[in-house]
Enzyme design. Structure first.
Site, PDB file in Angstrom:
ATOM      1  N   TYR A 142       0.822  -1.210   0.000  1.00 35.79           N
ATOM      2  CA  TYR A 142       0.000   0.000   0.000  1.00 35.79           C
ATOM      3  C   TYR A 142       0.859   1.264   0.000  1.00 35.79           C
ATOM      4  CZ  TYR A 142      -4.223   2.679   1.314  1.00 35.79           C
ATOM      5  OH  TYR A 142      -5.301   3.535   1.345  1.00 35.79           O
ATOM      6  N   SER A 195       1.146  -7.634   1.923  1.00 38.10           N
ATOM      7  CA  SER A 195       0.148  -6.675   2.370  1.00 38.10           C
ATOM      8  C   SER A 195      -0.847  -6.373   1.240  1.00 38.10           C
ATOM      9  CB  SER A 195       0.825  -5.411   2.893  1.00 38.10           C
ATOM     10  OG  SER A 195      -0.090  -4.593   3.577  1.00 38.10           O
ATOM     11  N   GLN A 196      -0.925  -5.131   0.759  1.00 33.41           N
ATOM     12  CA  GLN A 196      -1.782  -4.863  -0.384  1.00 33.41           C
ATOM     13  C   GLN A 196      -1.410  -5.773  -1.551  1.00 33.41           C
ATOM     14  OE1 GLN A 196      -3.021  -0.815  -2.477  1.00 33.41           O
ATOM     15  NE2 GLN A 196      -1.002  -1.461  -3.183  1.00 33.41           N
ATOM     16  N   ASP A 242      -0.001  -8.841  14.156  1.00 32.85           N
ATOM     17  CA  ASP A 242      -0.174  -7.867  13.084  1.00 32.85           C
ATOM     18  C   ASP A 242      -1.395  -6.972  13.339  1.00 32.85           C
ATOM     19  OD1 ASP A 242      -0.467  -6.470  10.719  1.00 32.85           O
ATOM     20  OD2 ASP A 242      -0.151  -8.206   9.427  1.00 32.85           O
ATOM     21  N   HIS A 248       3.229  -6.582  11.249  1.00 32.71           N
ATOM     22  CA  HIS A 248       2.928  -6.577   9.825  1.00 32.71           C
ATOM     23  C   HIS A 248       4.154  -6.837   8.957  1.00 32.71           C
ATOM     24  CE1 HIS A 248       0.325  -6.003   6.478  1.00 32.71           C
ATOM     25  NE2 HIS A 248       0.956  -4.942   6.021  1.00 32.71           N
TER      26      HIS A 248
END
Length: 332
Positions: free
Chosen positions: A92, A187-188, A273, A303
């Protein structure tokens, strides 16, 4: 960060009811068909003379609506015949950055294709170069609420379509073995990889690392961290919009894509996370339709997950799959 989510035993059994619109498949079939019909050329040009062990190429391919999307293609200098490829999606706020930051897959002998994320690339890293030429209604700063009043206008409709079209583009390159294309991202990027896996056939592997964009209704109510808090801030102002917001998000939930994905998969999760809560990752992992699936658990990580350790796990996982695939071809 203290533990705030379910215990591991409950996570392993966690199969929540995640809403899915009745026209989910029709929506995505029409979206992808429209973008493929829009056409557009894939262009590849040499990009750097700084490297001797790899060749770096600047790629532009047609994404959503045929709109141009940038990518890097990094190939080992010494290669024989078409290569297996790894298509990588970015976290992200980041862009494709510089090729020197993404050499691991090429160093391991793969063709590495790094997709720029439209409209992003100015929050961290070394930048991006793909604009998002679409406007948006009222939105919280960030990307998670852009166009959220409708699935047709939602930002991730364009991003997920770009990802599928990136796979199309890679499969058309002469240096690539089109039967051996894997996707990955953190992540993203992990959420995008899940979407690509649910919308693309024939992938050799899917490797979502601490994936974002999964089980929205739980994530938005559970974590106080961004980016999910963007939705909270939006709803705190747009009172009464909750039903429409979650209706839109149901077309983009990683759990729905996981239900449709069958390629061998390696997930990862950090049990501390606060950005992508463990239960949201397990919701997608447990729903994943493929029988060859595993998840690497990092009990004391947030994360960041496993970082380089997870890349090593992915590389070993992909090598195993390709060895197995090669043995099957020989026996056939």
């Amino acid at each position: 960060m203290p533990r705030f989510d379910l215990p591991l035993a409950e996570l392993e059994a966690y199969r929540p009811t995640v809403s899915e619109p009745r026209d989910f498949d029709d929506f995505w079939a029409a979206t992808l068909a429209g973008s493929r019909e829009a056409g557009g050329e894939v262009t590849v040009s040499a990009a750097s003379d700084l490297f001797s062990a790899v060749h770096v190429h600047d790629v532009t391919f047609p994404g959503f609506g045929g709109e141009p999307v940038k990518a890097w293609l990094i190939l080992p200098t010494h290669r024989e015949g078409p290569l297996p490829a790894v298509v990588e999606f970015i976290g992200y706020g980041g862009g494709r950055g510089l090729p020197s930051e993404r050499l691991s897959w090429a160093a391991a002998g793969y063709a590495s294709f790094i997709m720029d994320t439209r409209g992003q690339g100015s929050v961290w890293g070394s930048g991006g170069e793909t604009p998002d030429p679409h406007g948006s209604g009222p939105a919280v700063p960030g990307f998670l609420t852009r166009g959220i009043d409708s699935p047709e206008t939602y930002y991730y409709r364009r991003v997920f379509t770009d990802a599928v079209r990136a796979i199309d583009a890679v499969r058309g390159l002469p240096e690539i073995d089109e039967r051996r294309v894997a996707v990955c991202g953190g992540s993203q990027g992990g959420g995008i990889a899940l979407a690509a896996a649910g919308l693309s056939d024939g992938l050799v592997a899917v490797m979502p690392d601490v994936p974002f964009l999964c089980h929205f209704e739980r994530a938005v109510g559970l974590t106080g961290s961004d980016p999910y808090q963007e939705v909270v801030r939006y709803l705190s102002v747009h009172r009464g919009a909750e039903d429409q917001v979650f209706e839109t998000l149901s077309y983009f939930d990683g759990v729905a894509f996981a239900r449709r994905a069958t390629a061998p998969a390696l997930f990862s999760v950090g049990l501390l996370d606060p950005v992508c809560p463990p239960s949201t990752v397990y919701a997608a992992f447990n729903a994943y339709a493929g029988s060859d699936k595993a998840i690497t658990v990092y009990p004391f990580n947030e994360h960041e997950g496993g970082l380089g350790h997870q890349w090593q796990a992915q590389a070993a996982f992909l090598a195993r799959l390709l060895r197995s695939d090669a043995r099957d071809e020989v026996s056939a």
